[in-house]
Design a protein around this motif. Structure first.
Motif, PDB file in Angstrom:
ATOM      1  N   VAL A 105     117.950  34.611  46.063  1.00 24.76           N
ATOM      2  CA  VAL A 105     119.068  35.652  45.562  1.00 24.76           C
ATOM      3  C   VAL A 105     119.328  35.240  44.302  1.00 24.76           C
ATOM      4  O   VAL A 105     118.823  34.494  43.379  1.00 24.76           O
ATOM      5  N   GLU A 106     118.929  36.602  43.452  1.00 23.77           N
ATOM      6  CA  GLU A 106     119.275  35.986  42.015  1.00 23.77           C
ATOM      7  C   GLU A 106     120.026  37.450  41.146  1.00 23.77           C
ATOM      8  O   GLU A 106     120.385  38.710  42.329  1.00 23.77           O
ATOM      9  N   VAL A 107     120.666  37.119  40.077  1.00 16.85           N
ATOM     10  CA  VAL A 107     121.582  38.034  39.920  1.00 16.85           C
ATOM     11  C   VAL A 107     121.980  37.783  38.700  1.00 16.85           C
ATOM     12  O   VAL A 107     120.773  37.247  38.155  1.00 16.85           O
ATOM     13  N   THR A 108     122.242  39.169  38.039  1.00 15.58           N
ATOM     14  CA  THR A 108     121.725  39.200  36.441  1.00 15.58           C
ATOM     15  C   THR A 108     122.562  39.469  35.100  1.00 15.58           C
ATOM     16  O   THR A 108     124.099  40.214  36.419  1.00 15.58           O
ATOM     17  N   ALA A 109     123.217  38.316  34.547  1.00 15.27           N
ATOM     18  CA  ALA A 109     124.381  39.021  33.679  1.00 15.27           C
ATOM     19  C   ALA A 109     123.686  39.890  32.326  1.00 15.27           C
ATOM     20  O   ALA A 109     122.867  38.651  31.992  1.00 15.27           O
ATOM     21  N   PHE A 110     124.700  39.756  31.610  1.00 13.57           N
ATOM     22  CA  PHE A 110     124.724  39.719  29.651  1.00 13.57           C
ATOM     23  C   PHE A 110     126.013  39.558  29.766  1.00 13.57           C
ATOM     24  O   PHE A 110     126.727  39.498  29.522  1.00 13.57           O
ATOM     25  N   ALA A 111     125.498  37.919  28.401  1.00 15.77           N
ATOM     26  CA  ALA A 111     126.629  37.002  28.219  1.00 15.77           C
ATOM     27  C   ALA A 111     125.988  36.153  26.414  1.00 15.77           C
ATOM     28  O   ALA A 111     124.563  36.081  27.129  1.00 15.77           O
ATOM     29  N   MET A 112     126.978  35.469  26.130  1.00 17.32           N
ATOM     30  CA  MET A 112     126.472  34.885  25.181  1.00 17.32           C
ATOM     31  C   MET A 112     124.987  35.526  24.163  1.00 17.32           C
ATOM     32  O   MET A 112     123.985  34.964  23.714  1.00 17.32           O
TER      33      MET A 112
END
Ligand code: AMP
Ligand code: MG
Length: 353
Positions: free
Chosen positions: A27-34
């Motif tokens: 299971v893969e999730v993408t986030a935009f942070a830092m």
């Protein structure tokens, strides 16, 4: 970004190979942070539950980012930088722990890592759109103000106090060199706590944490970016319950009058570190060590960096140094887990003892 995805794909591709059908679905999730794209991948029998859990982890990343960003006006770090020397209460014990850890790394590296480099980072324009080369006089003035020992921390025990931080007026800090690693350790801890035994947390900008091994039981294989051609990986490192972090001049830079200026600064000069290195990759069970030391070793250079490795076995790290001339050096403890990638087999690797 492409290069990171490419290297991460190296690790993920085996999920889809024939013969792995009985393995749990990743299971893969993408986030935009830092300031970067992060990709969290976990394998467990419960796809729905894992997706929800990874969603919670991305929310944690967003929260950390909002506390630690040096540019967000509502962040804790921004508040410290603009408090005119007054104490600012830390948001929670996690942030206090990060500050303690970051300062310890500044100390052990003799200031090669220095979280108060930020005014110089700003002066070079690495925080905004417009890059510029400050004058020698400006750099001298900036370098004088870089000094992590001036960061005051208080644990303020009791009475619901959470601790505080303060900086002398005119100084500013930035946790950009360590925050991704710290976040990686935090998230990996939570992944292990819920019983997931196979996960890969890619915190972006070449900070990656492997939880356990691949579902098949073999180590994760992570590519190391070739600083001379950042679209390819020159080597592969095998990771099992281990993290890896790379700092390199190719990651953020600009050119002016034929000279390349990168984002890793030498706290002594307030200018891009010219140590003869093009990149440093650190492998350690701690992602914080990987992140903090890759930046620091880049500043130190090959000889000093190799000596630092010999002098600090307690930090439990190994390293790969690539010089601007393309020479590759790998510390002895990594030798068995390090292989040159396809197309790079003819490159010479010097093992540091
Ligand atoms: P990294 O990408 O982890 O190597 O960290 C580099 C980032 O940390 C830069 O974008 C700056 O914001 C900051 N930085 C640059 N030089 C240093 C240094 N010598 N010590 C601490 N932080 C630094
Ligand atoms: Mg770093």
């Amino acid at each position: 970004m492409k290069k990171r995805l490419l290297c991460a794909l190296l690790a993920l591709s085996l999920f889809t190979l024939p013969g792995c059908k009985r393995d749990p679905e990743p299971v893969e999730v993408t986030a935009f942070a830092m300031d970067t794209v992060m990709q969290l991948t976990a394998c467990s029998g419960d796809t729905g539950g894992t997706r929800a859990f990874l969603g919670e982890l991305t929310a944690r990343l967003t929260e950390l980012d909002s506390q630690l960003s040096a540019t967000r006006e509502d962040s804790f770090v921004y508040a410290v930088n603009h408090a005119g020397g007054e104490w600012v209460e830390v948001p929670d014990s996690t942030v206090l722990a990060l500050l303690h850890d970051a300062l310890s790394l500044c100390e052990v590296t003799g200031g090669a890592l220095d979280i108060t480099t930020y005014p110089a980072v700003k002066a070079w324009g690495f925080t905004g759109e417009e890059r510029r080369v400050p004058s020698p006089a400006e750099l001298e003035a900036l370098a004088e103000k870089i000094d992590y020992t001036a960061v005051a921390l208080s644990d303020w025990a009791g009475e619901g106090r959470r601790g505080g931080a303060a900086l002398p007026q005119g100084m500013e800090m930035d946790l950009g060199a360590v925050a991704k690693g710290f976040a990686g350790d935090l998230l990996a801890g939570e992944v292990r706590e819920v019983g997931i035994t196979s996960a890969l947390l890619d915190l972006g900008q070449s900070t990656i944490v492997a939880v356990g091994s691949k579902p098949q039981g073999t180590p994760w294989r992570i590519g190391v970016v070739d600083p001379a051609q950042p679209g390819s990986c020159f080597a592969v490192v095998e990771l099992e319950d281990c993290a890896m972090g790379t700092s390199g001049g190719y990651q953020r830079y600009f050119e002016q009058d034929g000279i390349t200026y990168w984002h890793i600064l030498d706290p002594d000069t307030a200018a891009p570190a010219r140590s003869g290195l093009a990149s440093v990759t650190v492998v350690s069970p701690s992602a914080l060590i990987c992140d903090g030391l890759s930046t620091a070793l880049f500043v130190m250079g090959l000889e000093e960096g190799a000596q630092f490795w010999r002098d600090h076995p307690e930090l439990e790290f190994e390293a790969v140094f690539v010089t601007e001339d393309g020479e590759i050096y790998c510390t002895a403890g990594l030798e068995r887990r390090f292989t040159l990638a396809e197309g790079f087999e003819d490159r010479e690797v010097t093992v540091l003892e």
